[in-house]
Design a protein around this motif. Structure first.
Motif, mmCIF file in Angstrom:
data_model
loop_
_atom_site.group_PDB
_atom_site.id
_atom_site.type_symbol
_atom_site.label_atom_id
_atom_site.label_comp_id
_atom_site.label_asym_id
_atom_site.label_seq_id
_atom_site.Cartn_x
_atom_site.Cartn_y
_atom_site.Cartn_z
ATOM 1 N N VAL A 141 -0.277 2.165 -24.892
ATOM 2 C CA VAL A 141 -0.300 3.514 -24.352
ATOM 3 C C VAL A 141 1.050 4.170 -24.625
ATOM 4 N N ASP A 142 1.021 5.488 -24.800
ATOM 5 C CA ASP A 142 2.274 6.223 -24.986
ATOM 6 C C ASP A 142 2.145 7.602 -24.373
ATOM 7 N N VAL A 143 3.228 8.065 -23.738
ATOM 8 C CA VAL A 143 3.301 9.413 -23.193
ATOM 9 C C VAL A 143 4.631 10.017 -23.621
ATOM 10 N N GLU A 144 4.608 11.286 -24.019
ATOM 11 C CA GLU A 144 5.804 11.959 -24.518
ATOM 12 C C GLU A 144 5.811 13.406 -24.056
ATOM 13 N N GLU A 145 7.017 13.959 -23.851
ATOM 14 C CA GLU A 145 7.148 15.399 -23.712
ATOM 15 C C GLU A 145 6.862 16.039 -25.069
ATOM 16 N N LEU A 146 6.404 17.287 -25.042
ATOM 17 C CA LEU A 146 6.157 17.984 -26.299
ATOM 18 C C LEU A 146 7.440 18.033 -27.125
ATOM 19 N N LEU A 163 -9.712 3.887 -36.445
ATOM 20 C CA LEU A 163 -8.913 2.811 -37.014
ATOM 21 C C LEU A 163 -9.714 1.517 -36.896
ATOM 22 N N PRO A 164 -9.713 0.672 -37.923
ATOM 23 C CA PRO A 164 -10.532 -0.533 -37.907
ATOM 24 C C PRO A 164 -10.220 -1.421 -36.704
ATOM 25 N N GLY A 165 -11.240 -1.698 -35.898
ATOM 26 C CA GLY A 165 -11.085 -2.616 -34.775
ATOM 27 C C GLY A 165 -10.457 -2.014 -33.540
ATOM 28 N N TRP A 166 -10.149 -0.722 -33.561
ATOM 29 C CA TRP A 166 -9.457 -0.091 -32.436
ATOM 30 C C TRP A 166 -10.117 1.239 -32.085
ATOM 31 N N THR A 167 -10.017 1.611 -30.810
ATOM 32 C CA THR A 167 -10.429 2.926 -30.358
ATOM 33 C C THR A 167 -9.199 3.685 -29.892
ATOM 34 N N LEU A 168 -8.958 4.851 -30.463
ATOM 35 C CA LEU A 168 -7.869 5.733 -30.048
ATOM 36 C C LEU A 168 -8.439 6.841 -29.183
ATOM 37 N N THR A 169 -7.797 7.113 -28.058
ATOM 38 C CA THR A 169 -8.268 8.136 -27.139
ATOM 39 C C THR A 169 -7.084 8.918 -26.595
ATOM 40 N N ASP A 170 -7.182 10.232 -26.551
ATOM 41 C CA ASP A 170 -6.163 11.032 -25.901
ATOM 42 C C ASP A 170 -6.313 10.909 -24.386
ATOM 43 N N VAL A 171 -5.189 11.028 -23.690
ATOM 44 C CA VAL A 171 -5.155 10.858 -22.237
ATOM 45 C C VAL A 171 -4.707 12.157 -21.597
ATOM 46 N N LEU A 172 -5.396 12.577 -20.542
ATOM 47 C CA LEU A 172 -5.049 13.797 -19.837
ATOM 48 C C LEU A 172 -3.819 13.551 -18.962
ATOM 49 N N VAL A 173 -2.742 14.266 -19.236
ATOM 50 C CA VAL A 173 -1.482 14.136 -18.497
ATOM 51 C C VAL A 173 -0.963 15.539 -18.177
ATOM 52 N N PRO A 174 0.091 15.649 -17.333
ATOM 53 C CA PRO A 174 0.566 16.982 -16.951
ATOM 54 C C PRO A 174 0.957 17.851 -18.142
ATOM 55 N N GLU A 175 0.853 19.162 -17.930
ATOM 56 C CA GLU A 175 1.180 20.132 -18.971
ATOM 57 C C GLU A 175 2.602 19.906 -19.487
ATOM 58 N N GLY A 176 2.763 20.102 -20.773
ATOM 59 C CA GLY A 176 4.059 19.870 -21.389
ATOM 60 C C GLY A 176 4.213 18.475 -21.946
ATOM 61 N N HIS A 177 3.166 17.654 -21.856
ATOM 62 C CA HIS A 177 3.184 16.275 -22.345
ATOM 63 C C HIS A 177 1.923 16.005 -23.161
ATOM 64 N N CYS A 178 1.976 14.992 -23.976
ATOM 65 C CA CYS A 178 0.797 14.423 -24.633
ATOM 66 C C CYS A 178 0.814 12.924 -24.397
ATOM 67 N N ALA A 179 -0.368 12.325 -24.408
ATOM 68 C CA ALA A 179 -0.467 10.878 -24.222
ATOM 69 C C ALA A 179 -1.696 10.360 -24.947
ATOM 70 N N ALA A 180 -1.657 9.085 -25.295
ATOM 71 C CA ALA A 180 -2.776 8.461 -25.994
ATOM 72 C C ALA A 180 -2.860 6.993 -25.620
ATOM 73 N N LEU A 181 -4.051 6.457 -25.783
ATOM 74 C CA LEU A 181 -4.308 5.046 -25.526
ATOM 75 C C LEU A 181 -5.021 4.437 -26.716
ATOM 76 N N ALA A 182 -4.632 3.216 -27.084
ATOM 77 C CA ALA A 182 -5.309 2.452 -28.134
ATOM 78 C C ALA A 182 -5.851 1.174 -27.513
ATOM 79 N N LEU A 183 -7.121 0.915 -27.721
ATOM 80 C CA LEU A 183 -7.768 -0.274 -27.165
ATOM 81 C C LEU A 183 -8.440 -1.050 -28.286
ATOM 82 N N ARG A 184 -8.162 -2.349 -28.359
ATOM 83 C CA ARG A 184 -8.796 -3.163 -29.399
ATOM 84 C C ARG A 184 -10.246 -3.415 -29.034
ATOM 85 N N THR A 185 -11.146 -3.054 -29.932
ATOM 86 C CA THR A 185 -12.571 -3.245 -29.709
ATOM 87 C C THR A 185 -13.145 -4.368 -30.563
ATOM 88 N N ALA A 186 -12.400 -4.801 -31.562
ATOM 89 C CA ALA A 186 -12.782 -5.944 -32.401
ATOM 90 C C ALA A 186 -11.503 -6.541 -32.937
#
Length: 249
Positions: free
Chosen positions: A139-144, A213-236
């Motif tokens: 997981v990663d979260v960053e300010e814009l 991405l092969p074997g992974w699911t990437l999903t954006d995560v809802l976080v406070p305004e002014g930030h972005c976040a994403a999660l990567a989960l191995r599915t295979a």
């Protein structure tokens, strides 16, 4: 799809984050958001009895109070949530280091013995994001990112991503670039290689939906305004090793 976080304010009230630990396996991942402003007094009060000696020493090294607060909040929350998931006191949770993906020495990503529960932590100014799952997760979260710094960071972009950003209106490039970066870092953290790998090698996309991405699911995560976040989960199981060719489509 965008994942929604759960707000974590007073984890001393938290006896178990789910109805049963088995739920995590069926409904992973679970995400928690920590607001440093709301949580720092509580975290500072509980840090001596929650963090281990290494974590306390690391916290003491920070010169800026804001950086120290961010670290302490994130790691107190992590230990309290791990303890709740595992049925242990926070200080009793054993966190080890996985073998390095490049040299097999024990300085890879933090892991729990046995591998039944996986976790990832990210923090930036003001907030921390924690993820727990039954499979490897990042997981990663960053300010814009400030628009003026984007040209200096162009070497982290895949050529297709650079082309996508180049045609965007100037006002849209900051959120687009930050989306790209959080997706990349979440994926590399999930792989356990972090920034030792070339972030430009994999295409994750800059648009509203992450690339596959092969074997992974990437999903954006809802976080406070002014930030972005994403999660990567191995599915295979991803059989690639560092240095192997990367996904480019």
């Amino acid at each position: 799809m965008t994942l929604v976080t759960r707000q974590l304010l007073l984890p001393e009230r938290l006896s178990d984050p789910g109805p049963a630990r088995a739920v995590l396996v069926a409904a992973s991942p679970q995400l928690w958001l920590v607001d440093t402003t709301d949580y720092r007094v509580h975290a500072a009060r509980h840090a001596p009895g929650t963090l281990d000696a290494q974590e306390l020493a690391r916290a003491a090294e920070f010169v800026r109070a804001a950086d120290r607060d961010s670290y302490v909040c994130a790691h107190v929350a992590l230990r309290r949530l791990l303890g709740a998931y595992l049925g242990l006191a926070p200080r009793e949770v054993t966190v080890e280091r996985a073998p390095c993906a490049h040299c097999d020495e024990p300085h890879g990503r933090p892991v729990l013995p046995g591998g039944a529960l996986h976790f990832s932590l990210s923090h930036c100014a003001g907030i921390s994001l924690l993820a727990f799952a039954a499979a490897p997760v990042g997981v990663d979260v960053e300010e814009l990112v400030a628009p003026r710094t984007i040209p200096e960071l162009s070497d982290v972009l895949h050529p297709r991503e650079a082309a996508e950003l180049a045609v965007l209106p100037a006002g849209e490039r900051s959120p687009a670039f930050t989306r790209v970066w959080t997706r990349k870092e979440a994926y590399l953290k999930g792989l356990g290689v972090g920034l030792s790998e070339n972030p430009a090698a994999d295409y994750v996309g800059s648009g509203p939906a992450p690339a596959s991405l092969p074997g992974w699911t990437l999903t954006d995560v809802l976080v406070p305004e002014g930030h972005c976040a994403a999660l990567a989960l191995r599915t295979a199981r991803d059989r690639r090793r560092p240095g192997d060719p990367k996904a480019t489509t």
